[in-house]
Design a protein around this motif. Structure first.
Motif, PDB file in Angstrom:
ATOM      1  N   GLU A  60      -1.546  -6.940   0.435  1.00 14.27           N
ATOM      2  CA  GLU A  60      -2.273  -7.277   1.494  1.00 14.27           C
ATOM      3  C   GLU A  60      -1.393  -5.833   2.357  1.00 14.27           C
ATOM      4  OE1 GLU A  60      -5.555 -10.054   2.232  1.00 14.27           O
ATOM      5  OE2 GLU A  60      -3.635 -10.299   2.777  1.00 14.27           O
ATOM      6  N   PHE A  61       0.121  -5.712   1.694  1.00 15.09           N
ATOM      7  CA  PHE A  61       0.894  -5.348   2.356  1.00 15.09           C
ATOM      8  C   PHE A  61       1.025  -3.588   2.232  1.00 15.09           C
ATOM      9  CE2 PHE A  61       1.672  -9.473   3.598  1.00 15.09           C
ATOM     10  CZ  PHE A  61       2.498  -9.161   5.337  1.00 15.09           C
ATOM     11  N   PHE A  62       1.245  -2.816   2.780  1.00  7.85           N
ATOM     12  CA  PHE A  62       1.320  -1.814   3.064  1.00  7.85           C
ATOM     13  C   PHE A  62       2.101  -0.494   3.784  1.00  7.85           C
ATOM     14  CE2 PHE A  62      -2.350  -1.657   4.173  1.00  7.85           C
ATOM     15  CZ  PHE A  62      -3.089  -0.039   5.342  1.00  7.85           C
ATOM     16  N   ILE A  63       2.994   0.689   3.498  1.00  2.00           N
ATOM     17  CA  ILE A  63       3.660   1.146   3.722  1.00  2.00           C
ATOM     18  C   ILE A  63       2.787   2.903   4.446  1.00  2.00           C
ATOM     19  CG2 ILE A  63       5.512   3.415   4.034  1.00  2.00           C
ATOM     20  CD1 ILE A  63       6.892   1.657   2.250  1.00  2.00           C
ATOM     21  N   ALA A  64       2.244   3.024   5.209  1.00  3.12           N
ATOM     22  CA  ALA A  64       1.500   4.282   5.729  1.00  3.12           C
ATOM     23  C   ALA A  64       1.722   5.027   5.183  1.00  3.12           C
ATOM     24  CB  ALA A  64       1.389   3.919   7.415  1.00  3.12           C
ATOM     25  N   GLY A  65       0.865   5.866   4.736  1.00  3.81           N
ATOM     26  CA  GLY A  65       0.869   7.464   4.199  1.00  3.81           C
ATOM     27  C   GLY A  65       1.335   7.227   2.655  1.00  3.81           C
ATOM     28  N   SER A  66       1.492   6.020   2.474  1.00  2.00           N
ATOM     29  CA  SER A  66       1.114   5.556   0.407  1.00  2.00           C
ATOM     30  C   SER A  66       0.769   6.087   0.099  1.00  2.00           C
ATOM     31  CB  SER A  66       1.740   4.259   0.351  1.00  2.00           C
ATOM     32  OG  SER A  66       1.664   3.790   0.620  1.00  2.00           O
ATOM     33  N   GLU A  67       0.471   6.103  -1.370  1.00  2.29           N
ATOM     34  CA  GLU A  67      -0.289   6.579  -2.530  1.00  2.29           C
ATOM     35  C   GLU A  67      -1.748   5.492  -2.106  1.00  2.29           C
ATOM     36  OE1 GLU A  67       0.854   6.946  -6.089  1.00  2.29           O
ATOM     37  OE2 GLU A  67       2.402   8.542  -5.564  1.00  2.29           O
ATOM     38  N   GLU A  68      -1.086   4.644  -1.801  1.00  4.46           N
ATOM     39  CA  GLU A  68      -1.571   3.165  -1.588  1.00  4.46           C
ATOM     40  C   GLU A  68      -3.050   2.524  -0.583  1.00  4.46           C
ATOM     41  OE1 GLU A  68       1.083   0.238  -2.435  1.00  4.46           O
ATOM     42  OE2 GLU A  68       0.664   0.305  -4.029  1.00  4.46           O
ATOM     43  N   GLY A  69      -1.597   3.992   0.262  1.00  2.00           N
ATOM     44  CA  GLY A  69      -3.183   3.863   1.985  1.00  2.00           C
ATOM     45  C   GLY A  69      -3.094   4.477   2.552  1.00  2.00           C
ATOM     46  N   ASP A  70      -4.323   5.162   2.856  1.00  2.00           N
ATOM     47  CA  ASP A  70      -4.741   6.565   4.214  1.00  2.00           C
ATOM     48  C   ASP A  70      -4.153   5.733   5.484  1.00  2.00           C
ATOM     49  OD1 ASP A  70      -4.855   8.785   5.638  1.00  2.00           O
ATOM     50  OD2 ASP A  70      -6.855   9.008   3.990  1.00  2.00           O
ATOM     51  N   GLU A  71      -3.699   6.501   6.188  1.00  2.00           N
ATOM     52  CA  GLU A  71      -2.892   6.118   7.369  1.00  2.00           C
ATOM     53  C   GLU A  71      -4.389   5.935   8.816  1.00  2.00           C
ATOM     54  OE1 GLU A  71       0.279   5.937  10.871  1.00  2.00           O
ATOM     55  OE2 GLU A  71       0.297   7.277   9.146  1.00  2.00           O
ATOM     56  N   ASN A  72      -5.323   7.133   8.367  1.00  5.22           N
ATOM     57  CA  ASN A  72      -6.682   7.716   8.754  1.00  5.22           C
ATOM     58  C   ASN A  72      -7.857   6.634   9.324  1.00  5.22           C
ATOM     59  OD1 ASN A  72      -5.431   9.559  10.555  1.00  5.22           O
ATOM     60  ND2 ASN A  72      -5.357  10.926   7.672  1.00  5.22           N
ATOM     61  N   THR A  73      -7.701   5.423   7.884  1.00  6.61           N
ATOM     62  CA  THR A  73      -8.750   4.646   7.324  1.00  6.61           C
ATOM     63  C   THR A  73      -8.724   3.347   8.121  1.00  6.61           C
ATOM     64  OG1 THR A  73      -7.971   4.153   5.442  1.00  6.61           O
ATOM     65  CG2 THR A  73      -9.624   6.401   5.569  1.00  6.61           C
ATOM     66  N   GLN A  74      -9.730   2.930   8.519  1.00  4.15           N
ATOM     67  CA  GLN A  74     -10.062   0.817   9.097  1.00  4.15           C
ATOM     68  C   GLN A  74      -9.287   0.027   8.337  1.00  4.15           C
ATOM     69  OE1 GLN A  74      -9.744  -0.101  12.060  1.00  4.15           O
ATOM     70  NE2 GLN A  74      -8.943   1.902  13.115  1.00  4.15           N
ATOM     71  N   ASP A  75      -9.332   0.170   7.174  1.00  7.04           N
ATOM     72  CA  ASP A  75      -9.579  -0.465   5.813  1.00  7.04           C
ATOM     73  C   ASP A  75      -9.340   0.496   4.726  1.00  7.04           C
ATOM     74  OD1 ASP A  75      -9.229  -2.920   4.523  1.00  7.04           O
ATOM     75  OD2 ASP A  75     -11.313  -2.770   4.205  1.00  7.04           O
ATOM     76  N   SER A  76      -7.839   0.906   4.841  1.00  6.69           N
ATOM     77  CA  SER A  76      -7.488   1.840   4.190  1.00  6.69           C
ATOM     78  C   SER A  76      -6.780   1.091   2.788  1.00  6.69           C
ATOM     79  CB  SER A  76      -5.441   2.580   4.485  1.00  6.69           C
ATOM     80  OG  SER A  76      -5.046   2.099   4.564  1.00  6.69           O
ATOM     81  N   HIS A  77      -6.226  -0.396   2.709  1.00  6.89           N
ATOM     82  CA  HIS A  77      -5.640  -1.183   1.743  1.00  6.89           C
ATOM     83  C   HIS A  77      -6.675  -1.759   1.217  1.00  6.89           C
ATOM     84  CE1 HIS A  77      -2.038  -1.553  -1.049  1.00  6.89           C
ATOM     85  NE2 HIS A  77      -2.618  -2.779  -0.727  1.00  6.89           N
ATOM     86  N   PRO A  78      -7.240  -2.035   0.410  1.00 11.07           N
ATOM     87  CA  PRO A  78      -8.895  -3.224   0.229  1.00 11.07           C
ATOM     88  C   PRO A  78      -7.860  -4.351  -0.700  1.00 11.07           C
ATOM     89  CG  PRO A  78      -8.850  -1.036  -1.359  1.00 11.07           C
ATOM     90  CD  PRO A  78      -8.315  -0.704  -0.552  1.00 11.07           C
ATOM     91  N   ARG A  79      -8.555  -5.578  -0.353  1.00 12.84           N
ATOM     92  CA  ARG A  79      -7.802  -6.727  -0.991  1.00 12.84           C
ATOM     93  C   ARG A  79      -8.189  -6.954  -2.806  1.00 12.84           C
ATOM     94  NH1 ARG A  79      -9.967 -11.413   2.702  1.00 12.84           N
ATOM     95  NH2 ARG A  79     -10.331 -12.300   0.490  1.00 12.84           N
ATOM     96  N   PRO A  80      -7.739  -7.080  -3.171  1.00 12.69           N
ATOM     97  CA  PRO A  80      -7.788  -7.346  -5.111  1.00 12.69           C
ATOM     98  C   PRO A  80      -9.572  -7.904  -4.861  1.00 12.69           C
ATOM     99  CG  PRO A  80      -5.671  -8.338  -4.410  1.00 12.69           C
ATOM    100  CD  PRO A  80      -6.474  -8.412  -2.965  1.00 12.69           C
ATOM    101  N   ASP A  81      -9.830  -8.371  -4.722  1.00 11.74           N
ATOM    102  CA  ASP A  81     -11.300  -9.142  -4.214  1.00 11.74           C
ATOM    103  C   ASP A  81     -12.317  -8.120  -4.106  1.00 11.74           C
ATOM    104  OD1 ASP A  81     -10.803  -9.617  -1.680  1.00 11.74           O
ATOM    105  OD2 ASP A  81     -11.416 -11.259  -1.676  1.00 11.74           O
ATOM    106  N   GLY A  82     -11.852  -6.982  -3.774  1.00 13.57           N
ATOM    107  CA  GLY A  82     -12.326  -5.696  -2.753  1.00 13.57           C
ATOM    108  C   GLY A  82     -12.992  -5.502  -1.329  1.00 13.57           C
ATOM    109  N   GLN A  83     -12.650  -6.890  -0.844  1.00 14.86           N
ATOM    110  CA  GLN A  83     -12.795  -6.587   1.122  1.00 14.86           C
ATOM    111  C   GLN A  83     -11.619  -6.847   1.745  1.00 14.86           C
ATOM    112  OE1 GLN A  83     -16.050  -8.113   1.640  1.00 14.86           O
ATOM    113  NE2 GLN A  83     -16.401  -7.694  -0.658  1.00 14.86           N
ATOM    114  N   GLY A  84     -12.111  -6.053   2.678  1.00 15.40           N
ATOM    115  CA  GLY A  84     -11.274  -6.093   3.839  1.00 15.40           C
ATOM    116  C   GLY A  84     -10.979  -6.980   4.225  1.00 15.40           C
TER     117      GLY A  84
END
Length: 101
Positions: A60-84
């Motif tokens: 659930e931890f990610f670096i802003a702007g990384s491929e896995e997350g987009d800093e401009n969205t509220q739930d940019s890095h979903p949990r493995p079960d698809g729930q934010g």
């Protein structure tokens, strides 16, 4: 991200988030690593009191702007079960912050 990766990213000046971009991981002036819910300032330690177990899942931890997350969205890095975490129906960020066990 592992605990070591999170700390290294913070120390390198990168922006780290937990669960979504509303939660920012940072280091305070005392050298403590913390997770803060930015909309209301609620803060918790990055780890439990032993300093060994993360207050959250590694995935659930990610670096802003990384491929896995987009800093401009509220739930940019979903949990493995698809729930934010921290997002309620309609995409609004939840205002409560509870400690992870």
């Amino acid at each position: 991200m592992t605990l070591g990766e999170i700390k290294a990213a913070i120390d390198a000046g990168q922006t780290v988030h937990w669960a979504n971009t509303g939660y920012r991981v940072h280091k305070d002036s005392l050298g403590q690593y913390l997770i803060t819910f930015e909309p209301n300032g609620s803060t918790i330690g990055l780890t439990d009191r032993s300093g060994q177990r993360l207050n959250g899942e590694e995935a659930e931890f990610f670096i802003a702007g990384s491929e896995e997350g987009d800093e401009n969205t509220q739930d940019s890095h979903p949990r493995p079960d698809g729930q934010g975490r921290g997002v309620v129906p309609g995409g609004k960020v939840a205002q409560s912050f509870r400690r992870q066990r």
